[in-house]
Write a protein that holds these residues in place. Structure first.
Motif, PDB file in Angstrom:
ATOM      1  N   VAL A  35       0.349  -4.301  -3.099  1.00 45.90           N
ATOM      2  CA  VAL A  35      -0.357  -3.810  -1.907  1.00 45.90           C
ATOM      3  C   VAL A  35       0.232  -2.461  -1.511  1.00 45.90           C
ATOM      4  CG1 VAL A  35      -0.920  -4.226   0.508  1.00 45.90           C
ATOM      5  CG2 VAL A  35      -0.837  -6.150  -1.098  1.00 45.90           C
ATOM      6  N   LEU A  36      -0.614  -1.433  -1.517  1.00 46.30           N
ATOM      7  CA  LEU A  36      -0.202  -0.100  -1.068  1.00 46.30           C
ATOM      8  C   LEU A  36      -0.600   0.061   0.388  1.00 46.30           C
ATOM      9  CD1 LEU A  36      -1.085   2.266  -4.049  1.00 46.30           C
ATOM     10  CD2 LEU A  36       0.943   0.869  -3.661  1.00 46.30           C
ATOM     11  N   LYS A  37       0.311   0.625   1.174  1.00 42.33           N
ATOM     12  CA  LYS A  37       0.071   0.737   2.618  1.00 42.33           C
ATOM     13  C   LYS A  37       0.323   2.150   3.099  1.00 42.33           C
ATOM     14  CE  LYS A  37       1.023  -1.565   7.007  1.00 42.33           C
ATOM     15  NZ  LYS A  37       1.717  -2.684   7.684  1.00 42.33           N
ATOM     16  N   LEU A  38      -0.550   2.587   4.012  1.00 41.48           N
ATOM     17  CA  LEU A  38      -0.423   3.890   4.657  1.00 41.48           C
ATOM     18  C   LEU A  38      -0.873   3.716   6.104  1.00 41.48           C
ATOM     19  CD1 LEU A  38       0.041   7.019   4.443  1.00 41.48           C
ATOM     20  CD2 LEU A  38      -2.425   7.186   3.957  1.00 41.48           C
ATOM     21  N   GLY A  39       0.075   3.695   7.030  1.00 40.56           N
ATOM     22  CA  GLY A  39      -0.268   3.448   8.429  1.00 40.56           C
ATOM     23  C   GLY A  39      -0.905   2.084   8.585  1.00 40.56           C
ATOM     24  N   SER A  40      -2.061   2.029   9.257  1.00 37.60           N
ATOM     25  CA  SER A  40      -2.755   0.753   9.448  1.00 37.60           C
ATOM     26  C   SER A  40      -3.611   0.370   8.243  1.00 37.60           C
ATOM     27  CB  SER A  40      -3.648   0.814  10.692  1.00 37.60           C
ATOM     28  OG  SER A  40      -4.693   1.770  10.531  1.00 37.60           O
ATOM     29  N   LEU A  41      -3.703   1.284   7.259  1.00 34.84           N
ATOM     30  CA  LEU A  41      -4.542   1.066   6.071  1.00 34.84           C
ATOM     31  C   LEU A  41      -3.725   0.444   4.945  1.00 34.84           C
ATOM     32  CD1 LEU A  41      -7.541   2.025   5.188  1.00 34.84           C
ATOM     33  CD2 LEU A  41      -6.293   3.721   3.830  1.00 34.84           C
ATOM     34  N   ASN A  42      -4.338  -0.479   4.212  1.00 38.74           N
ATOM     35  CA  ASN A  42      -3.710  -0.973   2.983  1.00 38.74           C
ATOM     36  C   ASN A  42      -4.799  -1.309   1.975  1.00 38.74           C
ATOM     37  OD1 ASN A  42      -4.037  -4.121   2.627  1.00 38.74           O
ATOM     38  ND2 ASN A  42      -3.641  -3.818   4.833  1.00 38.74           N
ATOM     39  N   PHE A  43      -4.433  -1.295   0.688  1.00 40.60           N
ATOM     40  CA  PHE A  43      -5.407  -1.661  -0.347  1.00 40.60           C
ATOM     41  C   PHE A  43      -4.700  -2.269  -1.539  1.00 40.60           C
ATOM     42  CE2 PHE A  43      -4.640   2.943  -0.945  1.00 40.60           C
ATOM     43  CZ  PHE A  43      -4.204   2.972  -2.264  1.00 40.60           C
ATOM     44  N   HIS A  44      -5.477  -3.036  -2.333  1.00 42.59           N
ATOM     45  CA  HIS A  44      -4.970  -3.610  -3.577  1.00 42.59           C
ATOM     46  C   HIS A  44      -6.117  -3.722  -4.563  1.00 42.59           C
ATOM     47  CE1 HIS A  44      -6.310  -7.217  -1.301  1.00 42.59           C
ATOM     48  NE2 HIS A  44      -6.637  -7.687  -2.501  1.00 42.59           N
ATOM     49  N   VAL A  45      -5.769  -3.971  -5.815  1.00 48.04           N
ATOM     50  CA  VAL A  45      -6.763  -4.013  -6.891  1.00 48.04           C
ATOM     51  C   VAL A  45      -7.157  -5.459  -7.160  1.00 48.04           C
ATOM     52  CG1 VAL A  45      -7.268  -3.409  -9.293  1.00 48.04           C
ATOM     53  CG2 VAL A  45      -5.799  -1.920  -7.902  1.00 48.04           C
ATOM     54  N   ILE A  46      -8.470  -5.698  -7.293  1.00 49.94           N
ATOM     55  CA  ILE A  46      -8.987  -7.032  -7.585  1.00 49.94           C
ATOM     56  C   ILE A  46      -9.752  -7.011  -8.909  1.00 49.94           C
ATOM     57  CG2 ILE A  46      -9.192  -7.567  -5.123  1.00 49.94           C
ATOM     58  CD1 ILE A  46     -12.242  -7.313  -5.418  1.00 49.94           C
ATOM     59  N   GLN A  47      -9.819  -8.162  -9.569  1.00 47.19           N
ATOM     60  CA  GLN A  47     -10.627  -8.332 -10.774  1.00 47.19           C
ATOM     61  C   GLN A  47     -11.632  -9.447 -10.539  1.00 47.19           C
ATOM     62  OE1 GLN A  47      -7.001  -7.576 -13.936  1.00 47.19           O
ATOM     63  NE2 GLN A  47      -8.776  -8.747 -14.628  1.00 47.19           N
ATOM     64  N   ARG A  48     -12.873  -9.190 -10.901  1.00 48.60           N
ATOM     65  CA  ARG A  48     -13.929 -10.191 -10.813  1.00 48.60           C
ATOM     66  C   ARG A  48     -14.705 -10.150 -12.129  1.00 48.60           C
ATOM     67  NH1 ARG A  48     -10.922 -11.054  -7.494  1.00 48.60           N
ATOM     68  NH2 ARG A  48     -11.194 -11.457  -5.262  1.00 48.60           N
ATOM     69  N   GLY A  49     -14.286 -10.977 -13.073  1.00 50.14           N
ATOM     70  CA  GLY A  49     -14.874 -10.906 -14.402  1.00 50.14           C
ATOM     71  C   GLY A  49     -14.468  -9.601 -15.054  1.00 50.14           C
ATOM     72  N   ASP A  50     -15.455  -8.829 -15.509  1.00 49.46           N
ATOM     73  CA  ASP A  50     -15.177  -7.532 -16.117  1.00 49.46           C
ATOM     74  C   ASP A  50     -15.097  -6.414 -15.085  1.00 49.46           C
ATOM     75  OD1 ASP A  50     -15.118  -8.596 -18.675  1.00 49.46           O
ATOM     76  OD2 ASP A  50     -17.282  -8.344 -18.961  1.00 49.46           O
ATOM     77  N   GLY A  80     -10.957   8.605   9.178  1.00 48.21           N
ATOM     78  CA  GLY A  80      -9.645   8.380   9.770  1.00 48.21           C
ATOM     79  C   GLY A  80      -8.542   8.331   8.741  1.00 48.21           C
ATOM     80  N   THR A  81      -8.896   8.148   7.463  1.00 45.83           N
ATOM     81  CA  THR A  81      -7.892   8.216   6.404  1.00 45.83           C
ATOM     82  C   THR A  81      -7.788   9.669   5.938  1.00 45.83           C
ATOM     83  OG1 THR A  81      -9.550   7.650   4.745  1.00 45.83           O
ATOM     84  CG2 THR A  81      -8.301   5.846   5.666  1.00 45.83           C
ATOM     85  N   PRO A  82      -6.696  10.060   5.293  1.00 48.08           N
ATOM     86  CA  PRO A  82      -6.547  11.455   4.844  1.00 48.08           C
ATOM     87  C   PRO A  82      -7.707  11.896   3.951  1.00 48.08           C
ATOM     88  CG  PRO A  82      -4.452  10.319   4.698  1.00 48.08           C
ATOM     89  CD  PRO A  82      -5.481   9.272   5.040  1.00 48.08           C
ATOM     90  N   PRO A  83      -8.089  13.168   4.014  1.00 51.99           N
ATOM     91  CA  PRO A  83      -9.175  13.663   3.166  1.00 51.99           C
ATOM     92  C   PRO A  83      -8.929  13.411   1.690  1.00 51.99           C
ATOM     93  CG  PRO A  83      -8.613  15.285   4.851  1.00 51.99           C
ATOM     94  CD  PRO A  83      -7.562  14.213   4.912  1.00 51.99           C
ATOM     95  N   LYS A  84      -7.663  13.540   1.262  1.00 55.03           N
ATOM     96  CA  LYS A  84      -7.294  13.267  -0.127  1.00 55.03           C
ATOM     97  C   LYS A  84      -6.149  12.249  -0.132  1.00 55.03           C
ATOM     98  CE  LYS A  84     -10.032  16.347  -2.063  1.00 55.03           C
ATOM     99  NZ  LYS A  84     -11.126  15.962  -3.014  1.00 55.03           N
ATOM    100  N   LEU A  85      -6.437  11.057  -0.641  1.00 56.95           N
ATOM    101  CA  LEU A  85      -5.417  10.012  -0.709  1.00 56.95           C
ATOM    102  C   LEU A  85      -4.672  10.034  -2.035  1.00 56.95           C
ATOM    103  CD1 LEU A  85      -7.079   6.791   0.787  1.00 56.95           C
ATOM    104  CD2 LEU A  85      -5.090   7.999   1.668  1.00 56.95           C
ATOM    105  N   GLY A  86      -5.412  10.244  -3.112  1.00 53.03           N
ATOM    106  CA  GLY A  86      -4.814  10.200  -4.429  1.00 53.03           C
ATOM    107  C   GLY A  86      -5.855   9.905  -5.485  1.00 53.03           C
ATOM    108  N   THR A  87      -5.381   9.542  -6.677  1.00 54.23           N
ATOM    109  CA  THR A  87      -6.280   9.345  -7.816  1.00 54.23           C
ATOM    110  C   THR A  87      -6.009   7.998  -8.479  1.00 54.23           C
ATOM    111  OG1 THR A  87      -6.341  11.722  -8.239  1.00 54.23           O
ATOM    112  CG2 THR A  87      -7.036  10.276 -10.026  1.00 54.23           C
ATOM    113  N   PHE A  88      -7.083   7.234  -8.680  1.00 55.23           N
ATOM    114  CA  PHE A  88      -7.020   5.983  -9.436  1.00 55.23           C
ATOM    115  C   PHE A  88      -7.388   6.272 -10.889  1.00 55.23           C
ATOM    116  CE2 PHE A  88      -7.731   4.405  -5.147  1.00 55.23           C
ATOM    117  CZ  PHE A  88      -6.903   3.288  -5.091  1.00 55.23           C
TER     118      PHE A  88
END
Length: 310
Positions: free
Chosen positions: A139-154, A92-100
């Motif tokens: 927080v990056l948002k696209l329609g109903s989708l959103n994401f953010h970066v988390i850190q857990r130790g390394d 349901g998300t675009p085939p290509k969103l981008g690059t991390f």
């Protein structure tokens, strides 16, 4: 019970419990703290608390909206729903969103041409992203989708949420035990001479250091028990505990409980407000697990029960 919950439950109950240190002074007599006035008031207060808890859980950004967690490697990784992406985002998300791009603990994101994101409500055309270790993450948002970066130790990852996730739209509530004054108890707070850093395990198989200000000592049915709370920045004591109901009626990996800071050397532990960690609802959460000393050899038949087949 899901495989991860079962494995965590077995691991928690298989390890031998450490011997409890002898109390530095005689244990306080058993004492239950009554609700402000009547059992009816306790029931009403618990119901109100739980309704507010469910509202937070079901919010557009709540744990029920979590649909993905991707751990980033060094270098660049493409993201999207197409099978040739390194990070396989939900259908349901675009085939290509981008690059991390990850460099150590620094992460940037470049959207695919024509895919329009917002960052914290403003148009985003690419750049570095602030992680949750730096306060509120970008927080990056696209329609109903959103994401953010988390850190857990390394480890550095991307946490993905969707306000239209099946877990959120199909949520049907959480069963609970009836509220009871028997499970609203007073604990004696024994402060540590110097606050220590407790190694708290998590579902990733790593540990996190959390400040442990002391020990809570309380009595149930004439027997003394001890729990070690930690501080998490909430100005409350945070208790991560397991008990014998985890085997059959509550979440297998344990539950959470918050309590007010000590007053006159005492802390009220209201187990009627014990609740399931995020991992009870999604495999994409990174929940802390009960420290070894926080496994109670009794059935705490209070608070939230197991959700669904978890």
């Amino acid at each position: 019970m899901t495989p991860i919950a079962l494995a965590l439950s077995l691991a928690l109950h298989a390890a031998p419990a450490p011997k409890a240190a002898p109390p530095t002074k005689p244990a306080a007599p058993a004492k239950n703290v009554s609700a402000p006035t009547t059992p009816e008031d306790l029931t009403a207060a618990t119901r109100t608390w739980h309704e507010q808890r469910l509202q937070r859980l079901q919010s557009e950004d709540g744990w029920l909206s979590l649909v993905g967690l991707f751990w980033l490697e060094e270098g660049t990784q493409t993201a999207g729903s197409a099978p040739d992406n390194k990070l396989d985002f939900p259908d349901g998300t675009p085939p290509k969103l981008g690059t991390f791009t990850r460099k150590g603990k620094e992460v940037s994101f470049q959207p695919e041409k024509g895919v329009r994101f917002t960052r914290n409500g403003e148009p985003f055309t690419g750049g570095a992203l602030k992680t949750d270790e730096q306060g509120s993450p970008d927080v990056l948002k696209l329609g109903s989708l959103n994401f953010h970066v988390i850190q857990r130790g390394d480890k550095v990852g991307v946490r993905v949420k969707d306000s239209q996730s099946p877990a959120r739209t199909g949520f049907h509530g959480i069963p609970t035990y009836p509220a009871s004054n028997a499970w609203r108890v007073t604990a004696r707070f024994e402060p540590a001479e110097t606050p220590r850093m407790l190694q708290v395990p998590n579902v990733l198989g790593t540990t996190e250091e959390m400040k442990a200000p002391g020990t809570l000592v309380f009595t149930v049915a004439g027997k003394e028990y001890r729990l070690t709370p930690v501080e998490d920045g909430s100005n409350q004591l945070f208790v991560i505990f397991a008990d014998e109901t985890n085997r059959d009626s509550t979440y297998g990996a344990g539950r959470f409980l918050y309590a007010d800071m000590p007053k006159d050397g005492q802390v009220v532990l209201d187990f009627n407000r014990a609740y399931n960690p995020p991992c009870a609802f999604t495999r994409f959460a990174t929940c802390p697990l009960p420290p070894r000393g926080n496994r109670l050899a009794l059935r705490v038949e209070a608070g939230e029960k197991r959700y669904g087949d978890h």
